[in-house]
Design a protein around this motif. Structure first.
Motif, PDB file in Angstrom:
ATOM      1  N   GLU A 191      -0.415   4.154   1.878  1.00 54.14           N
ATOM      2  CA  GLU A 191      -0.995   3.372   3.064  1.00 54.14           C
ATOM      3  C   GLU A 191      -0.230   2.400   3.410  1.00 54.14           C
ATOM      4  O   GLU A 191       1.089   2.142   3.071  1.00 54.14           O
ATOM      5  CB  GLU A 191      -2.282   2.859   2.451  1.00 54.14           C
ATOM      6  N   PHE A 192      -0.506   1.563   4.684  1.00 52.85           N
ATOM      7  CA  PHE A 192       0.120   0.652   5.315  1.00 52.85           C
ATOM      8  C   PHE A 192       1.628   0.833   5.866  1.00 52.85           C
ATOM      9  O   PHE A 192       2.461   0.377   5.881  1.00 52.85           O
ATOM     10  CB  PHE A 192       0.202  -0.544   4.229  1.00 52.85           C
ATOM     11  N   THR A 273       3.015  -5.375   1.642  1.00 54.35           N
ATOM     12  CA  THR A 273       3.279  -4.678   2.830  1.00 54.35           C
ATOM     13  C   THR A 273       4.320  -5.197   3.652  1.00 54.35           C
ATOM     14  O   THR A 273       5.066  -6.384   3.715  1.00 54.35           O
ATOM     15  CB  THR A 273       1.884  -4.518   3.891  1.00 54.35           C
ATOM     16  N   GLN A 293      -8.648  -6.461   2.630  1.00 55.90           N
ATOM     17  CA  GLN A 293      -7.798  -6.011   3.742  1.00 55.90           C
ATOM     18  C   GLN A 293      -8.335  -6.680   4.904  1.00 55.90           C
ATOM     19  O   GLN A 293      -8.392  -6.266   6.133  1.00 55.90           O
ATOM     20  CB  GLN A 293      -7.841  -4.495   3.644  1.00 55.90           C
ATOM     21  N   GLU A 322      -4.553  -4.021   9.406  1.00 57.78           N
ATOM     22  CA  GLU A 322      -3.754  -2.970   8.918  1.00 57.78           C
ATOM     23  C   GLU A 322      -2.518  -3.016   9.179  1.00 57.78           C
ATOM     24  O   GLU A 322      -1.784  -2.261  10.178  1.00 57.78           O
ATOM     25  CB  GLU A 322      -4.558  -1.553   9.410  1.00 57.78           C
ATOM     26  N   ASN A 324       1.443  -1.488   9.446  1.00 58.83           N
ATOM     27  CA  ASN A 324       1.964  -0.423   9.254  1.00 58.83           C
ATOM     28  C   ASN A 324       3.250  -0.312   9.684  1.00 58.83           C
ATOM     29  O   ASN A 324       4.126   0.791   9.558  1.00 58.83           O
ATOM     30  CB  ASN A 324       0.936   0.819   9.679  1.00 58.83           C
ATOM     31  N   ARG A 626     -10.880  -0.102   2.543  1.00 58.64           N
ATOM     32  CA  ARG A 626     -10.577  -0.738   4.020  1.00 58.64           C
ATOM     33  C   ARG A 626     -11.495  -0.447   4.979  1.00 58.64           C
ATOM     34  O   ARG A 626     -12.176  -1.428   5.636  1.00 58.64           O
ATOM     35  CB  ARG A 626      -9.149  -0.151   4.394  1.00 58.64           C
TER      36      ARG A 626
END
Length: 718
Positions: A191-192, A273, A293, A322, A324, A626
């Motif tokens: 994820e991320f 992250t 989150q 979030e 990313n 999340r």
């Protein structure tokens, strides 16, 4: 509801010489069965004026320049065979040009070669036709990264990090036991935006890497049925609300041979992250995200000591944050941070003290990826046309002015030359299978390399495809939809419907691609006499924060409401048989299929749910929490989203399919559903693929699609 202008696109009738309908093999394995769309592969700029790509035989690189001069056999497999064999003293065979080739400069290209017993990182010089560098490393190595100075390769040997230098010396950076996993891209379960677990510093002197300790996570059993006596193979699966993995970041110094841990404070189960090196290699930036989150802290650490330097800023949300995209530095003092804090995923310029200098919010465009970054301007890919298009944009960093560079309404992929004067563009849209060209950034010149023909022409008659816009259940949001009409369509007849659904985050089924993104199985089912309908409900991708975050803490609810608006649209058509509507989906789409069958049992008469989430308390921490928080924090939401308490509503025919080795949506989901069906006295059909994980791939996909098609034909059409 309104029809888009692309309604005029009707494939049926294009082909006077068309032959039979697609077979299930042709629909599933289109490329292997002669229905692949022509394209060019491995396109890269060698210089500002010359681009190379792999030829149709995969045996050579072709060079094309902006003046339309072509050099065939620019680099051949024979060239590489001779040079590499001499360099490593081993007889070798290059069946194709390496697809991972990369131009390091105008004269040298690099690639990885897999030999019989070893792997090699190779640098090949086109002038001398010799290998200028070859580094041999472990054939079992994975996730290898070549250092910027090309003097070593860092890679994973199972769960540990190793380095091999050009002189053959190997350094074991870590030596941890099972379930302490170093340098893996499979950290925080991908994820991320995590696509790697190691980052070499710009000066090549240090290596930053993840260390994931999952020993405290419960074992989850997967049963291998291939053994004489079936064997249990445990995986670590952090379920929502339960103990999660603990991740840290470490730096290995090439010169001192010492490893330093970043002293990141906070909950051990928080998420680390966007790891990013500063341009001077002296600092590391990390986005520290709480397990809930909804609170991100961007922090800087000293690379030599691992000590905390500064918190630059925080981002909070009532739903979720979030991250990313790693930071993209413009220079030593400024960087770009990508966030959806203002409604759409966009770029923000900060200085290294944490002050926001500018924002580059442009209409409702969502940032999709960097193409070229300089201190003056950024070229990036972003959405347009309510998420239907993907275009190239240019933003001037001083003025903040953004302009679209690509003009056609389409879905683009591009490669910019180093001078930012020309770009390679590949695009597809509703009526264009694939178009590839070289284009001057100023728009004054273009050179077409390929305009691919329709791969189905002369082989089959494809159904008519139509794009539609439907109002969401909120009464104001427009949703993108797609209809495939049955073969030999007659508006005075009544047809059964297969609704194909996904509906969850980070996915978009309807887009401005050839045939609106419809796949071979969609065409196959339409040729079998079905109306095939797909709608991207609220919660799906590329429409902005509010569009997607509407699902928070109540997965399935707004998504189903929107899908039912699609059903209303279908029922308004006189050619739709309202008594024969079915639904099919996989993964989140399997959850949606099961939910629709149980919440609207009088509407959906047949359903096929593949790899379905049945109860979100059995899904993973990173994704599940999340959107739903923990089961303790959101008991009502979990209860509402669960399909188990609605099994009593089942009326239609439901086929549930699962891979026995599924490590994503574990088989416990479907097993619990079957058990509840038994308790409620409800009949349900079930099929297991013993060797497959979350998706059924390869030749077995033909078997899967045949089963799904047969189920709809048997129970909905006949």
């Amino acid at each position: 509801m309104k029809k888009l202008t692309l309604y005029a696109f009707v494939l049926a009738g294009f082909f006077a010489q068309a032959q039979n309908n697609l077979t299930i093999e042709e629909a599933t394995l289109a490329a292997q069965k002669g229905f692949g769309t022509k394209s060019l592969y491995g396109a890269q700029w060698r210089t500002a004026n010359e681009l190379t790509y792999i030829d149709a035989s995969y045996k050579a690189l072709v060079e094309k320049n902006i003046h339309d001069k072509t050099v065939e056999n620019f680099v051949t497999t024979a060239d590489l065979e001779s040079a590499v064999a001499e360099a490593i003293n081993e007889k070798i065979s290059f069946r194709t040009i390496p697809f991972d080739y990369h131009w390091d400069n105008e004269k040298e290209l690099s690639f990885t070669y897999q030999g019989e017993n070893d792997k090699y990182f190779v640098v090949y010089n086109i002038d001398t036709k010799k290998v200028s560098k070859a580094i041999k490393f472990n054939a079992a190595a994975s996730e290898e990264i070549i250092a910027p100075n090309k003097n070593y390769i860092v890679y994973l040997n199972k769960n540990n990090v190793e380095i091999i230098f050009t002189n053959g010396d190997v350094v074991k950076v870590t030596n941890d036991p099972d379930h302490v996993i170093n340098g893996s891209s499979n950290t925080h379960r991908n994820e991320f935006g995590i696509d790697r677990g190691m980052w070499v510093s710009p000066d090549s002197k240090k290596i930053l890497f993840y260390k994931k300790d999952e020993r405290m996570v419960k074992n989850y059993p997967l049963v291998d049925f291939g053994a004489r006596i079936a064997e249990v193979k445990d995986i670590k699966y952090p379920m929502a609300g339960l103990k999660s993995e603990e991740v840290s970041l470490h730096i290995y110094d090439i010169d001192t041979k010492k490893t330093t841990v970043l002293n990141i404070e906070g909950d051990k189960e928080q998420f680390l992250t966007m790891p990013s090196w500063s341009p001077n290699s002296e600092s590391v930036y990390v986005g520290v995200l709480n397990r809930g989150q909804n609170h991100l802290k961007l922090q800087r650490y000293t690379a030599s000591t691992g000590n905390f330097e500064k918190q630059l800023f925080e981002e909070k949300s009532k739903t979720y944050v979030e991250p990313n995209t790693p930071l993209k530095f413009l220079n030593d003092k400024e960087f770009i941070y990508v966030s959806e804090k203002d409604g759409y995923r966009q770029m923000y310029r900060y200085n290294t003290n944490g002050k926001q200098l500018n924002s580059y919010v442009y209409k409702d465009v969502l940032f999709k990826g960097f193409v070229d970054v300089s201190p003056k301007e950024i070229y990036y890919m972003g959405t347009a046309n309510k998420g239907m298009d993907k275009l190239l944009y240019k933003v001037d960093l001083k003025s903040g002015k953004t302009i679209p560079v690509t003009k056609n309404s389409a879905t683009y992929n591009v490669e910019m030359n180093k001078d930012k004067t020309w770009y390679y563009a590949q695009y597809t849209n509703f009526t264009t299978p694939n178009n590839i060209s070289l284009n001057a950034v100023n728009g004054k010149s273009t050179l077409e390399l390929l305009n691919a023909p329709n791969p189905y022409e002369g082989k089959t008659v494809l159904p008519k495809v139509e794009l539609v816009t439907i109002k969401a259940a909120d009464g104001k949001t427009n949703l993108n939809g797609r209809i495939l009409y049955p073969a030999n369509f007659n508006e005075n007849e009544k047809y059964p419907v297969m609704v194909y659904v996904y509906g969850g985050p980070h996915a978009q089924l309807v887009s401005n691609r050839f045939g609106a993104g419809a796949g071979g199985f969609d065409y196959y089912m339409a040729q079998q006499g079905f109306v095939v309908f797909t709608l991207d409900n609220r919660g799906s991708e590329n429409r902005g924060r509010d569009f997607e975050h509407v699902i928070h803490r109540e997965l399935g609810q707004n998504e189903m409401a929107d899908q039912m608006k699609g059903v209303e649209f279908l029922k308004s058509k006189k050619f739709v048989n309202a008594d024969k509507i079915g639904v099919y989906g996989w993964s989140y789409g399997g959850f949606m299929t099961t939910s629709l069958m149980l919440n609207y049992p009088d509407t959906f008469k047949v359903g096929v749910a593949g790899g379905p989430v049945i109860d979100w308390k059995w899904y993973e921490v990173m994704y599940g929490e999340r959107y739903m928080d923990t089961p303790e924090e959101n008991a009502e939401g979990y209860e509402k989203a669960s399909t188990l308490n609605k099994v009593k509503n089942l009326k239609g025919r439901l086929l549930m399919i699962h891979g026995a080795q599924d490590p994503v949506v574990v088989q416990q989901h479907s097993m619990a559903f079957i058990e509840q069906c038994i308790k409620e006295g409800k009949q349900v059909d079930y099929f297991l693929y013993p060797t497959h994980e979350h998706n059924v791939s390869g030749k077995d996909r033909v078997h899967l699609n045949a089963k799904i098609a047969d189920y709809f034909i048997t129970h909905l059409k006949k």
